[in-house]
Design a protein around this motif. Structure first.
Motif, short mmCIF file in Angstrom:
data_model
loop_
_atom_site.label_atom_id
_atom_site.label_comp_id
_atom_site.label_asym_id
_atom_site.label_seq_id
_atom_site.Cartn_x
_atom_site.Cartn_y
_atom_site.Cartn_z
N ASN A 137 -2.92 8.33 0.63
CA ASN A 137 -3.15 7.03 0.44
C ASN A 137 -4.41 7.28 -0.58
N TYR A 155 -8.68 -3.77 -1.16
CA TYR A 155 -8.03 -5.05 -1.83
C TYR A 155 -7.13 -5.88 -1.03
N THR A 156 -6.07 -4.86 -0.22
CA THR A 156 -5.08 -5.62 0.56
C THR A 156 -5.60 -6.36 1.76
N THR A 179 0.93 -1.04 0.00
CA THR A 179 0.11 -0.12 -0.06
C THR A 179 0.90 1.17 0.11
N TYR A 228 -5.61 -0.79 -7.87
CA TYR A 228 -6.38 -1.90 -7.05
C TYR A 228 -7.76 -1.69 -7.47
N THR A 256 -10.19 3.16 1.31
CA THR A 256 -9.51 3.36 -0.36
C THR A 256 -9.57 2.19 -0.84
N TRP A 257 -9.25 2.06 -2.20
CA TRP A 257 -9.10 0.76 -3.14
C TRP A 257 -7.95 -0.04 -2.52
N SER A 258 -6.72 0.64 -2.17
CA SER A 258 -5.57 -0.35 -1.98
C SER A 258 -6.02 -0.80 -0.50
N ASN A 259 -6.58 -0.31 0.32
CA ASN A 259 -6.89 -1.06 1.70
C ASN A 259 -8.00 -1.92 1.50
N GLU A 313 -0.53 4.06 -8.33
CA GLU A 313 -1.15 2.65 -8.35
C GLU A 313 -2.38 2.77 -7.64
N GLY A 314 -2.94 3.79 -6.93
CA GLY A 314 -4.07 3.82 -6.37
C GLY A 314 -5.29 2.96 -6.91
#
Ligand code: LMR
Length: 324
Positions: free
Chosen positions: A143, A212-213, A36, A275, A207-210, A271-272
């Motif tokens: 983020n 997804y991960t 992230t 995700y 957020t998208w990254s949170n 990259e945000g």
């Protein structure tokens, strides 16, 4: 001087030199995954700080709430059990009400606007808003914008009435969900997946990254692109510890921090959105784009939150954020 005394003195000098040569251990703890923007920034800080100050510092990075989760990490910082943390700006209200400005719904159109506010005089001033409490802000880190997810399909706020939503520990976010008729529940980030999976809560915002991960999309039916708020961070340290560092070490760490934040921000910008595609590709939760009239309904429903917190945050702070 006898040989014995000479040997003992030599050994003592050696021991002292060894102690002095020990690197300063810097623990950097956070609650998200390595993959992230914050995770990447923390690892970059380790790389740059250890390269700039070889043998003088050792940076240990603890991701995923491994060392301390939400709620505990701030206390740990003040007690000296960890030296650097980067909580979401939504988690500081105990220490300063001003940072709540970042939680106001639909205040910022995108992360670039958030960046402009953070770089402004008022934004920079907020980095020092907790010095009296022993916390020093080293910089802001991005983020991304928040999206709304739930275990049912929805388009407009009234579709979420009565549903339970996990929120970060923020009174503004609590008011935001109450404004749309939902039931907010403050929960540590590390507990969200389990809470969604078991039905303790029905939805969340992130957020998208949170999403997804943490695999939230695997336990949610829909994610709507609401972009109604932001999750950004302040990287902070214990002011007393920081001020006692030798000047050359402090300068080296400052530089490494600035560079690592730039790197993390680039990850956030570049990259945000990727995700989002990764989530779509899993074919788990459905990702929906809302129409302009639908977004207008979200804005209208959440807007009363601003007036409620104007006094605590300060009109000047809100005005400066709006100006960007
Ligand atoms: C959350 O609690 O949802 C986020 O603040 C986690 C994080 O640090 O991005």
């Amino acid at each position: 001087m006898s040989l014995r005394i000479l040997v003992i003195s030599a050994l003592m000098a050696f021991a002292q030199a060894t102690v002095m040569a020990q690197p300063i251990v810097i623990k950097y703890s956070h609650v998200v995954a390595d993959a992230t923007p914050k995770g990447q920034a923390a690892l970059k800080f380790k790389e740059l700080a250890e390269k700039a100050l070889p043998g003088k510092v050792e940076v240990q990075v603890f991701p995923n709430s491994q060392l301390f989760g939400d709620g505990k990490e701030m206390e740990a910082l003040l007690l000296g059990d960890v030296q650097i943390i980067a909580p979401s700006l939504a988690k500081f209200s105990k220490y300063t009400p001003k940072l709540q400005v970042f939680d106001l719904p639909f205040l910022f159109d995108d992360v670039a606007a958030v960046d402009r506010f953070q770089s402004s005089a008022k934004g920079q001033e907020l980095l020092d808003s907790m010095t009296k409490k022993g916390i020093k802000g080293l910089g802001y880190l991005h983020n991304g914008m928040k999206e709304m997810s739930a275990n049912k399909t929805f388009r407009v706020p009234s579709d979420l009435a009565g549903l339970k939503f996990r929120i970060q520990s923020s009174d503004v976010l609590e008011a935001q969900f109450k404004a749309i008729g939902a039931n907010p529940q403050k929960l540590a980030f590390g507990e969200v997946y389990q809470a969604l999976q078991s039905g303790v809560v029905d939805g969340q915002e992130n957020t998208w990254s949170n999403i997804y991960t943490q695999k939230f999309h695997e336990v949610q039916k829909e994610i709507a692109e609401t972009n109604h708020g932001v999750i950004d961070y302040m990287v902070i340290t214990n002011a007393a510890w920081w001020n006692k560092l030798p000047a050359d070490i402090r300068a080296g760490l400052s530089k490494a921090m600035t560079e690592s934040i730039k790197y993390g921000n680039k990850v956030a910008y570049d990259e945000g959105e990727s995700y989002k595609q990764k989530i779509i590709d899993t074919k788990k939760a459905e990702v929906v784009k809302l129409t302009k009239p639908e977004i207008a309904e979200w804005k209208k429903a959440m807007k009363p939150v601003w007036a409620k917190f104007e006094g605590e945050i300060g009109k000047d702070v809100i005005a400066a954020a709006q100006a960007v």
